[in-house]
Design a protein around this motif. Structure first.
Motif, PDB file in Angstrom:
ATOM      1  N   VAL A  10       0.816  -1.218   0.000  1.00 29.49           N
ATOM      2  CA  VAL A  10       0.000   0.000   0.000  1.00 29.49           C
ATOM      3  C   VAL A  10       0.850   1.269   0.000  1.00 29.49           C
ATOM      4  O   VAL A  10       0.548   2.222  -0.720  1.00 29.49           O
ATOM      5  N   PHE A  11       1.910   1.313   0.816  1.00 23.05           N
ATOM      6  CA  PHE A  11       2.680   2.546   0.997  1.00 23.05           C
ATOM      7  C   PHE A  11       4.103   2.494   0.446  1.00 23.05           C
ATOM      8  O   PHE A  11       4.808   3.496   0.496  1.00 23.05           O
ATOM      9  N   GLN A  12       4.561   1.346  -0.015  1.00 28.72           N
ATOM     10  CA  GLN A  12       5.944   1.167  -0.470  1.00 28.72           C
ATOM     11  C   GLN A  12       6.938   1.571   0.619  1.00 28.72           C
ATOM     12  O   GLN A  12       8.009   2.117   0.347  1.00 28.72           O
ATOM     13  N   ALA A  13       6.569   1.337   1.867  1.00 29.99           N
ATOM     14  CA  ALA A  13       7.420   1.647   3.015  1.00 29.99           C
ATOM     15  C   ALA A  13       7.071   0.691   4.146  1.00 29.99           C
ATOM     16  O   ALA A  13       6.032   0.036   4.106  1.00 29.99           O
ATOM     17  N   PHE A  14       7.923   0.639   5.163  1.00 35.88           N
ATOM     18  CA  PHE A  14       7.678  -0.234   6.312  1.00 35.88           C
ATOM     19  C   PHE A  14       7.451   0.564   7.594  1.00 35.88           C
ATOM     20  O   PHE A  14       6.631   0.211   8.416  1.00 35.88           O
ATOM     21  N   CYS A  15       8.162   1.640   7.765  1.00 35.17           N
ATOM     22  CA  CYS A  15       8.172   2.411   9.003  1.00 35.17           C
ATOM     23  C   CYS A  15       6.808   3.053   9.284  1.00 35.17           C
ATOM     24  O   CYS A  15       6.335   3.879   8.502  1.00 35.17           O
ATOM     25  N   MET A  72      16.936   9.833   5.248  1.00 32.17           N
ATOM     26  CA  MET A  72      16.558  11.121   5.845  1.00 32.17           C
ATOM     27  C   MET A  72      15.812  11.992   4.835  1.00 32.17           C
ATOM     28  O   MET A  72      16.232  13.083   4.480  1.00 32.17           O
ATOM     29  N   VAL A  73      14.691  11.477   4.360  1.00 34.41           N
ATOM     30  CA  VAL A  73      13.869  12.176   3.386  1.00 34.41           C
ATOM     31  C   VAL A  73      12.429  12.261   3.884  1.00 34.41           C
ATOM     32  O   VAL A  73      12.022  11.508   4.764  1.00 34.41           O
ATOM     33  N   TYR A  74      11.689  13.187   3.307  1.00 38.10           N
ATOM     34  CA  TYR A  74      10.275  13.331   3.633  1.00 38.10           C
ATOM     35  C   TYR A  74       9.464  12.471   2.660  1.00 38.10           C
ATOM     36  O   TYR A  74       9.632  12.577   1.446  1.00 38.10           O
ATOM     37  N   TYR A  75       8.607  11.622   3.205  1.00 42.16           N
ATOM     38  CA  TYR A  75       7.746  10.746   2.410  1.00 42.16           C
ATOM     39  C   TYR A  75       6.443  11.482   2.145  1.00 42.16           C
ATOM     40  O   TYR A  75       5.598  11.621   3.019  1.00 42.16           O
ATOM     41  N   ARG A  76       6.265  11.981   0.931  1.00 44.89           N
ATOM     42  CA  ARG A  76       5.124  12.827   0.594  1.00 44.89           C
ATOM     43  C   ARG A  76       3.783  12.115   0.615  1.00 44.89           C
ATOM     44  O   ARG A  76       2.758  12.734   0.815  1.00 44.89           O
ATOM     45  N   ASP A  77       3.778  10.827   0.412  1.00 45.83           N
ATOM     46  CA  ASP A  77       2.519  10.093   0.327  1.00 45.83           C
ATOM     47  C   ASP A  77       2.081   9.567   1.699  1.00 45.83           C
ATOM     48  O   ASP A  77       1.541   8.474   1.812  1.00 45.83           O
ATOM     49  N   ASN A  78       2.292  10.373   2.744  1.00 45.78           N
ATOM     50  CA  ASN A  78       1.945   9.932   4.095  1.00 45.78           C
ATOM     51  C   ASN A  78       0.457  10.129   4.398  1.00 45.78           C
ATOM     52  O   ASN A  78      -0.241  10.880   3.717  1.00 45.78           O
ATOM     53  N   ILE A  79      -0.009   9.447   5.424  1.00 39.65           N
ATOM     54  CA  ILE A  79      -1.434   9.447   5.766  1.00 39.65           C
ATOM     55  C   ILE A  79      -1.907  10.829   6.227  1.00 39.65           C
ATOM     56  O   ILE A  79      -2.975  11.294   5.797  1.00 39.65           O
ATOM     57  N   LEU A  80      -1.159  11.501   7.089  1.00 43.77           N
ATOM     58  CA  LEU A  80      -1.592  12.812   7.576  1.00 43.77           C
ATOM     59  C   LEU A  80      -1.723  13.822   6.440  1.00 43.77           C
ATOM     60  O   LEU A  80      -2.662  14.628   6.421  1.00 43.77           O
ATOM     61  N   ARG A  81      -0.809  13.793   5.506  1.00 39.02           N
ATOM     62  CA  ARG A  81      -0.901  14.714   4.364  1.00 39.02           C
ATOM     63  C   ARG A  81      -2.160  14.424   3.547  1.00 39.02           C
ATOM     64  O   ARG A  81      -2.843  15.338   3.101  1.00 39.02           O
ATOM     65  N   ARG A  82      -2.471  13.145   3.362  1.00 41.49           N
ATOM     66  CA  ARG A  82      -3.694  12.763   2.640  1.00 41.49           C
ATOM     67  C   ARG A  82      -4.937  13.280   3.370  1.00 41.49           C
ATOM     68  O   ARG A  82      -5.854  13.802   2.748  1.00 41.49           O
ATOM     69  N   ILE A  83      -4.949  13.103   4.694  1.00 43.97           N
ATOM     70  CA  ILE A  83      -6.107  13.553   5.477  1.00 43.97           C
ATOM     71  C   ILE A  83      -6.267  15.062   5.386  1.00 43.97           C
ATOM     72  O   ILE A  83      -7.369  15.566   5.139  1.00 43.97           O
ATOM     73  N   THR A 117       3.399  10.117   9.280  1.00 45.37           N
ATOM     74  CA  THR A 117       3.765  11.529   9.290  1.00 45.37           C
ATOM     75  C   THR A 117       4.590  11.991   8.097  1.00 45.37           C
ATOM     76  O   THR A 117       4.661  13.187   7.830  1.00 45.37           O
ATOM     77  N   GLY A 118       5.270  11.053   7.443  1.00 46.28           N
ATOM     78  CA  GLY A 118       6.170  11.427   6.357  1.00 46.28           C
ATOM     79  C   GLY A 118       7.599  11.647   6.811  1.00 46.28           C
ATOM     80  O   GLY A 118       8.501  11.791   5.994  1.00 46.28           O
ATOM     81  N   PHE A 119       7.825  11.681   8.130  1.00 49.57           N
ATOM     82  CA  PHE A 119       9.158  11.912   8.666  1.00 49.57           C
ATOM     83  C   PHE A 119       9.813  10.582   9.059  1.00 49.57           C
ATOM     84  O   PHE A 119       9.163   9.720   9.634  1.00 49.57           O
ATOM     85  N   PRO A 120      11.106  10.429   8.779  1.00 47.59           N
ATOM     86  CA  PRO A 120      11.787   9.184   9.142  1.00 47.59           C
ATOM     87  C   PRO A 120      11.882   9.053  10.660  1.00 47.59           C
ATOM     88  O   PRO A 120      11.875  10.045  11.378  1.00 47.59           O
ATOM     89  N   ALA A 166      13.915   7.087  14.123  1.00 51.74           N
ATOM     90  CA  ALA A 166      15.304   6.836  14.538  1.00 51.74           C
ATOM     91  C   ALA A 166      15.851   5.542  13.950  1.00 51.74           C
ATOM     92  O   ALA A 166      17.055   5.394  13.777  1.00 51.74           O
ATOM     93  N   GLY A 167      14.971   4.598  13.609  1.00 54.08           N
ATOM     94  CA  GLY A 167      15.410   3.322  13.066  1.00 54.08           C
ATOM     95  C   GLY A 167      15.385   3.246  11.555  1.00 54.08           C
ATOM     96  O   GLY A 167      15.779   2.226  10.984  1.00 54.08           O
ATOM     97  N   CYS A 168      14.927   4.302  10.901  1.00 50.38           N
ATOM     98  CA  CYS A 168      14.851   4.264   9.442  1.00 50.38           C
ATOM     99  C   CYS A 168      16.244   4.032   8.848  1.00 50.38           C
ATOM    100  O   CYS A 168      17.209   4.696   9.218  1.00 50.38           O
ATOM    101  N   GLY A 169      16.317   3.079   7.952  1.00 53.92           N
ATOM    102  CA  GLY A 169      17.577   2.729   7.307  1.00 53.92           C
ATOM    103  C   GLY A 169      18.393   1.708   8.083  1.00 53.92           C
ATOM    104  O   GLY A 169      19.451   1.277   7.619  1.00 53.92           O
ATOM    105  N   MET A 170      17.909   1.293   9.265  1.00 55.38           N
ATOM    106  CA  MET A 170      18.689   0.399  10.125  1.00 55.38           C
ATOM    107  C   MET A 170      18.925  -0.972   9.489  1.00 55.38           C
ATOM    108  O   MET A 170      20.045  -1.491   9.529  1.00 55.38           O
ATOM    109  N   THR A 171      17.890  -1.569   8.912  1.00 58.37           N
ATOM    110  CA  THR A 171      18.053  -2.901   8.329  1.00 58.37           C
ATOM    111  C   THR A 171      19.074  -2.869   7.205  1.00 58.37           C
ATOM    112  O   THR A 171      19.981  -3.709   7.143  1.00 58.37           O
TER     113      THR A 171
END
Length: 148
Positions: free
Chosen positions: A35-40, A130-141, A46-49, A51-56
């Protein structure tokens, strides 16, 4: 051979005890990525990474000899590798709950959060993760509410 059987038995017991959580995580992973092409969850909401983003990816690159690339993704990754190695060795090889485990986990988490705050102040937005994910839920709402 006997020691290996004991280790496998301990791992099997944990897999049986935590099968529900493992299944839930696998289902969440599949749905979130489709659905979101993301895991976090923080990134998705929120669209913001986080602390664990990129860890894997960072752990993977460090363990496969690409240390600099792993450090660019998440500089806290070596601490997590050390902590998890220590924890798994104690849990499965020694069969013991390490003393001060909570203390060491708290320390690794605190360092991870400090690295995150530094990166959010000095590196955001920048190179992945460390990027902003534009397709986030809050932005959609908020976009839907603004059009009403």
């Amino acid at each position: 051979m006997q020691k290996m059987q004991i280790i496998i038995k301990r791992i099997g017991r944990d897999l049986r005890d935590f099968w529900g959580a493992i299944l839930a995580l696998a289902l969440y992973n599949a749905v979130a990525r489709i659905v979101f092409q993301a895991f976090c969850p923080q990134l998705i909401l929120t669209g913001f990474p986080c602390a664990g983003c990129g860890m894997t990816r960072a752990v993977f690159f460090i363990l496969t000899g690409r240390f600099a690339r792993g450090m660019r993704l998440n500089p806290a990754a070596p601490l997590w590798i050390l902590f998890l190695g220590w924890f798994l060795g104690n849990r499965y090889v020694k069969g013991a709950r390490p003393k001060r485990m909570t203390l060491w986990l708290g320390l690794v988490c605190a360092v991870t959060l400090a690295v995150y705050l530094y990166r959010m102040i000095n590196c955001f937005p920048g190179e992945p993760p460390m990027v902003y994910y534009r397709d986030n839920i809050l932005r959609r709402i908020f976009a839907a509410a603004a059009t009403e």
